[in-house]
Motif scaffolding. Structure first.
Motif, PDB file in Angstrom:
ATOM      1  N   MET A   3       0.849  -1.181   0.000  1.00 48.86           N
ATOM      2  CA  MET A   3       0.000   0.000   0.000  1.00 48.86           C
ATOM      3  C   MET A   3       0.889   1.236   0.000  1.00 48.86           C
ATOM      4  N   ASN A   4       0.524   2.222  -0.755  1.00 50.26           N
ATOM      5  CA  ASN A   4       1.265   3.471  -0.834  1.00 50.26           C
ATOM      6  C   ASN A   4       1.033   4.258   0.446  1.00 50.26           C
ATOM      7  N   SER A   5       2.098   4.579   1.163  1.00 45.28           N
ATOM      8  CA  SER A   5       1.954   5.264   2.446  1.00 45.28           C
ATOM      9  C   SER A   5       1.540   6.717   2.292  1.00 45.28           C
ATOM     10  N   ASN A   6       1.575   7.264   1.086  1.00 45.01           N
ATOM     11  CA  ASN A   6       1.164   8.645   0.870  1.00 45.01           C
ATOM     12  C   ASN A   6      -0.348   8.781   0.734  1.00 45.01           C
ATOM     13  N   ARG A   7      -1.050   7.672   0.599  1.00 48.81           N
ATOM     14  CA  ARG A   7      -2.496   7.721   0.424  1.00 48.81           C
ATOM     15  C   ARG A   7      -3.203   7.395   1.726  1.00 48.81           C
ATOM     16  N   SER A   8      -4.312   8.068   1.939  1.00 47.23           N
ATOM     17  CA  SER A   8      -5.131   7.780   3.106  1.00 47.23           C
ATOM     18  C   SER A   8      -5.844   6.459   2.901  1.00 47.23           C
ATOM     19  N   PRO A   9      -6.226   5.791   3.988  1.00 47.87           N
ATOM     20  CA  PRO A   9      -6.978   4.546   3.831  1.00 47.87           C
ATOM     21  C   PRO A   9      -8.322   4.818   3.164  1.00 47.87           C
ATOM     22  N   MET A  10      -8.902   3.788   2.605  1.00 47.36           N
ATOM     23  CA  MET A  10     -10.185   3.922   1.933  1.00 47.36           C
ATOM     24  C   MET A  10     -11.279   4.036   2.987  1.00 47.36           C
ATOM     25  N   THR A  11     -11.709   5.253   3.267  1.00 42.35           N
ATOM     26  CA  THR A  11     -12.777   5.485   4.237  1.00 42.35           C
ATOM     27  C   THR A  11     -14.127   5.212   3.575  1.00 42.35           C
ATOM     28  N   PRO A  12     -15.170   5.023   4.381  1.00 44.57           N
ATOM     29  CA  PRO A  12     -16.493   4.807   3.788  1.00 44.57           C
ATOM     30  C   PRO A  12     -16.904   5.934   2.844  1.00 44.57           C
ATOM     31  N   LEU A  13     -16.627   7.187   3.218  1.00 46.15           N
ATOM     32  CA  LEU A  13     -17.016   8.305   2.365  1.00 46.15           C
ATOM     33  C   LEU A  13     -16.259   8.276   1.047  1.00 46.15           C
ATOM     34  N   ARG A  14     -14.958   8.094   1.095  1.00 45.57           N
ATOM     35  CA  ARG A  14     -14.162   8.053  -0.136  1.00 45.57           C
ATOM     36  C   ARG A  14     -14.619   6.895  -1.027  1.00 45.57           C
ATOM     37  N   SER A  15     -14.821   5.734  -0.426  1.00 45.11           N
ATOM     38  CA  SER A  15     -15.246   4.562  -1.187  1.00 45.11           C
ATOM     39  C   SER A  15     -16.588   4.806  -1.866  1.00 45.11           C
ATOM     40  N   ALA A  16     -17.559   5.340  -1.130  1.00 49.10           N
ATOM     41  CA  ALA A  16     -18.890   5.597  -1.696  1.00 49.10           C
ATOM     42  C   ALA A  16     -18.814   6.653  -2.793  1.00 49.10           C
ATOM     43  N   ARG A  17     -18.024   7.690  -2.575  1.00 46.15           N
ATOM     44  CA  ARG A  17     -17.876   8.738  -3.585  1.00 46.15           C
ATOM     45  C   ARG A  17     -17.293   8.157  -4.872  1.00 46.15           C
ATOM     46  N   LYS A  18     -16.280   7.321  -4.744  1.00 47.25           N
ATOM     47  CA  LYS A  18     -15.657   6.718  -5.926  1.00 47.25           C
ATOM     48  C   LYS A  18     -16.619   5.753  -6.621  1.00 47.25           C
ATOM     49  N   ARG A  19     -17.380   4.961  -5.849  1.00 45.82           N
ATOM     50  CA  ARG A  19     -18.359   4.061  -6.461  1.00 45.82           C
ATOM     51  C   ARG A  19     -19.411   4.845  -7.232  1.00 45.82           C
ATOM     52  N   ARG A  20     -19.732   6.025  -6.751  1.00 46.99           N
ATOM     53  CA  ARG A  20     -20.707   6.902  -7.425  1.00 46.99           C
ATOM     54  C   ARG A  20     -20.078   7.589  -8.641  1.00 46.99           C
ATOM     55  N   GLY A  21     -18.747   7.540  -8.754  1.00 48.24           N
ATOM     56  CA  GLY A  21     -18.059   8.160  -9.874  1.00 48.24           C
ATOM     57  C   GLY A  21     -17.933   9.662  -9.751  1.00 48.24           C
ATOM     58  N   MET A  22     -17.905  10.144  -8.511  1.00 38.48           N
ATOM     59  CA  MET A  22     -17.845  11.587  -8.261  1.00 38.48           C
ATOM     60  C   MET A  22     -16.447  12.022  -7.858  1.00 38.48           C
ATOM     61  N   THR A  23     -16.100  13.236  -8.213  1.00 44.53           N
ATOM     62  CA  THR A  23     -14.875  13.840  -7.708  1.00 44.53           C
ATOM     63  C   THR A  23     -15.178  14.508  -6.380  1.00 44.53           C
ATOM     64  N   GLN A  24     -14.120  14.804  -5.633  1.00 47.93           N
ATOM     65  CA  GLN A  24     -14.313  15.553  -4.396  1.00 47.93           C
ATOM     66  C   GLN A  24     -14.951  16.909  -4.691  1.00 47.93           C
ATOM     67  N   SER A  25     -14.528  17.539  -5.765  1.00 49.99           N
ATOM     68  CA  SER A  25     -15.077  18.854  -6.127  1.00 49.99           C
ATOM     69  C   SER A  25     -16.571  18.788  -6.402  1.00 49.99           C
ATOM     70  N   ALA A  26     -16.998  17.763  -7.142  1.00 49.14           N
ATOM     71  CA  ALA A  26     -18.426  17.621  -7.449  1.00 49.14           C
ATOM     72  C   ALA A  26     -19.229  17.363  -6.178  1.00 49.14           C
ATOM     73  N   LEU A  27     -18.718  16.494  -5.319  1.00 46.01           N
ATOM     74  CA  LEU A  27     -19.405  16.205  -4.060  1.00 46.01           C
ATOM     75  C   LEU A  27     -19.480  17.466  -3.202  1.00 46.01           C
ATOM     76  N   ALA A  28     -18.394  18.212  -3.153  1.00 43.66           N
ATOM     77  CA  ALA A  28     -18.371  19.452  -2.376  1.00 43.66           C
ATOM     78  C   ALA A  28     -19.408  20.444  -2.887  1.00 43.66           C
ATOM     79  N   ARG A  29     -19.430  20.648  -4.196  1.00 40.16           N
ATOM     80  CA  ARG A  29     -20.391  21.591  -4.806  1.00 40.16           C
ATOM     81  C   ARG A  29     -21.819  21.201  -4.463  1.00 40.16           C
ATOM     82  N   GLN A  30     -22.133  19.922  -4.640  1.00 40.11           N
ATOM     83  CA  GLN A  30     -23.504  19.466  -4.439  1.00 40.11           C
ATOM     84  C   GLN A  30     -23.915  19.416  -2.974  1.00 40.11           C
TER      85      GLN A  30
END
Length: 81
Positions: free
Chosen positions: A1-28
């Motif tokens: 595992m790359n130590s520079n990356r944060s672990p896959m949190t539930p929020l990050r995982s769900a956002r990625k499954r939805r195909g959203m960027t952080q920016s899009a999620l933030a805006r909405q």
């Protein structure tokens, strides 16, 4: 595992499954991209109000408020259907 990356949190995982960027999620959801990043990285906690908005944006079938508010209780979401 790359130590520079944060672990896959539930929020990050769900956002990625939805195909959203952080920016899009933030805006909405009405917050900054930096705030989404900090919540995903575990640097700050989402408020109950923000958790509710995030669930509405991402979809209740992909994440729950509890998973956002208490990510440490849901350690691995990489393979969640």
């Amino acid at each position: 595992m790359n130590s520079n990356r944060s672990p896959m949190t539930p929020l990050r995982s769900a956002r990625k499954r939805r195909g959203m960027t952080q920016s899009a999620l933030a805006r909405q959801s009405g917050v900054s991209q930096a705030h989404i990043s900090a919540v995903e990285a575990g640097l700050c906690r989402a408020s109950a109000e923000l958790a509710e908005r995030l669930v509405r944006v991402i979809g209740p079938g992909l994440i729950s408020e509890a998973e956002i508010l208490y990510p440490e209780r849901f350690p691995s979401h990489e393979g969640r259907a």
